[in-house]
Design an enzyme around this catalytic site. Structure first.
Site, PDB file in Angstrom:
ATOM      1  CD  GLU A  52      -2.732  -1.506   2.358  1.00 47.26           C
ATOM      2  OE1 GLU A  52      -2.746  -0.660   3.256  1.00 47.26           O
ATOM      3  OE2 GLU A  52      -3.352  -2.579   2.419  1.00 47.26           O
ATOM      4  CD  GLU A  55      -3.747  -6.054   3.615  1.00 49.04           C
ATOM      5  OE1 GLU A  55      -4.388  -5.139   4.160  1.00 49.04           O
ATOM      6  OE2 GLU A  55      -2.507  -6.093   3.588  1.00 49.04           O
TER       7      GLU A  55
END
Ligand code: BMA
Length: 419
Positions: free
Chosen positions: A219, A336
């Site tokens: 991320e 995820e």
């Protein structure tokens, strides 16, 4: 020129790409096709061994088999994964062989996710209280039972020892010229020691390390971690990624790691998918799996788009990811994500499965990993992504489980054997 540089093993390995090659659609400007071998590695590959497509040209046979098999079965199936599944659930902890996923379906996940945050501080448990020693045992058991293992790392900052979410300072301090570079290397050394503890018996009577899909620096296109945007430049991020890979592969000689890149969907405009997705991309030589963390399109509390628009965006994000991965000879995966607290009781079929099965591209996602089921008593809140017994989405999850394309542990073909 570029066509001449294509290595034949890429052709032989991926039958799925051959039609494209015949159609002349491949290898036009794709750096994966022309990437040179690092010096001295090609000759070390034994004659007759499977083709090397990984970042690590000396990857272990089991790691190569895993990549090849995942790449093959993704045409028909999608593996279901869950973070911390064996360590605790919403209503239990410290119980052997338990998992909320198993409580509901009778089966374990096909992918087990773990996080090594706090390993670098010398702690015995990770940032969510999971014992590292037990984690090593669960990783070995998961592997021996045929599942896939993936590891992320919410690393504390090497200079300050502050958590991943403390954003100052950024990455510059830990790069080779930085003041905390040696501290950073010491963190990687601890990780390497942990990975070397994942030794299991191999089929030839020797030993090998469990293949791991390693997903560092996730991320990074968001601004919530110190390695993310605003605290770290794109160039610094790329340098960080490459250093991490080079150090673990070449200095630490770990050859069981498959590297996954995983930006967050919330910072990607689906209409400009490739350009946004590739922010901070370290290059085809440094990535094996093109991942995407996607909570955003699945009912994230900050997403103001309508449910219909989110579903449309979810499908676009998966489809674009697959197209990009196939251009680059990589495996696409939703590394995820999920819906925190599962407020839609039909989440599994209406949102997740509908998105995955939406079209010929989205169907090619290799695996989906939903995040952890925090223990309610220990953490004093509801924060879960898989149902537990009695939860309103449990029946829908069983339907998801029974759908032929979704694979759980008992559905898996042998993933670690080269055909
Ligand atoms: C986040 C949350 C946190 C957790 C962290 C690392 O998404 O689940 O509670 O500490 O991941 O697992």
């Amino acid at each position: 020129m570029i066509l001449q540089a294509v290595r034949t093993d890429r052709h032989e390995c991926c039958a799925r790409f051959s039609a494209l090659i015949q159609a002349g659609l491949l290898c036009l400007g794709l750096s994966a096709c022309s990437d040179p071998e690092p010096p001295g590695t090609e000759s070390e590959t034994p004659v007759g061994s499977p083709p090397t497509l990984l970042v690590d040209h000396r990857a272990s046979p089991a790691a190569r088999a895993l990549w090849t098999n995942l790449n093959e079965i993704r045409a028909e199936s999608v593996l279901f994964g869950h973070q911390d599944s064996l360590a605790y659930g919403v209503k239990w902890r410290n119980e052997a062989e338990r998992s909320d996923v198993r409580d509901v379906t009778g089966d374990y996940p096909a992918v087990f996710g773990w996080d090594v945050g706090n390993l670098e501080l010398g702690h015995e448990v990770n940032l969510d209280g999971v014992s590292f020693e037990k984690m090593q045992g669960w990783i070995k058991t998961g592997y021996q039972n045929g599942s896939v293992i993936t590891i992320s790392w919410h690393m504390n900052h090497p200079a300050t020892e502050e958590p991943a979410w403390e954003t100052s300072p950024g990455v510059s301090a830990i790069l080779p010229e930085g003041v905390a570079h040696e501290d950073f290397k010491a963190y990687l050394d601890l990780f390497a020691e942990f990975v070397r503890g994942l030794e299991v018996k191999s089929s030839d009577g020797g030993t090998e390390l469990v293949p791991i899909i390693f997903r560092p620096w996730h991320e990074h296109n968001g601004d919530w971690f110190w390695w993310g945007t605003r605290h770290t430049t794109e160039r610094e991020f790329i340098e960080l990624w490459r250093f991490t890979v080079d150090y673990l592969r070449d200095d630490q000689q770990l050859h069981n790691l498959i590297y996954a890149f995983s930006p967050d969907r919330s910072r990607i405009n689906v209409d400009e998918f490739s350009a946004d997705y590739l922010y901070g991309y370290p290059g085809d030589d440094y990535v094996d799996i093109l991942g995407l963390d996607n909570y955003w399109d699945l009912g994230h509390s900050a997403n103001e788009a309508s449910v219909e628009q989110q579903q449309e965006d979810f499908v676009s994000s998966l489809s674009e990811l697959v197209k990009l991965a196939e251009q680059k000879f990589k495996i696409p995966a939703m590394t995820e994500g999920g819906q925190d607290t599962l407020f839609n009781s039909n989440f599994w079929t209406e949102q997740l499965l509908a998105g995955l099965m939406a079209n010929e591209y989205s169907k090619q996602i290799a695996y989906v990993l939903v995040w952890r089921n925090a223990n309610r008593e220990q953490e004093g809140k509801d924060h879960f992504y898989a149902p537990y017994t009695g939860h309103e989405s449990a029946d829908d999850f069983i339907e998801f489980y029974q759908y032929p394309a979704t694979l759980f542990q008992s559905d898996l073909p042998p993933l670690y054997e080269q055909k």
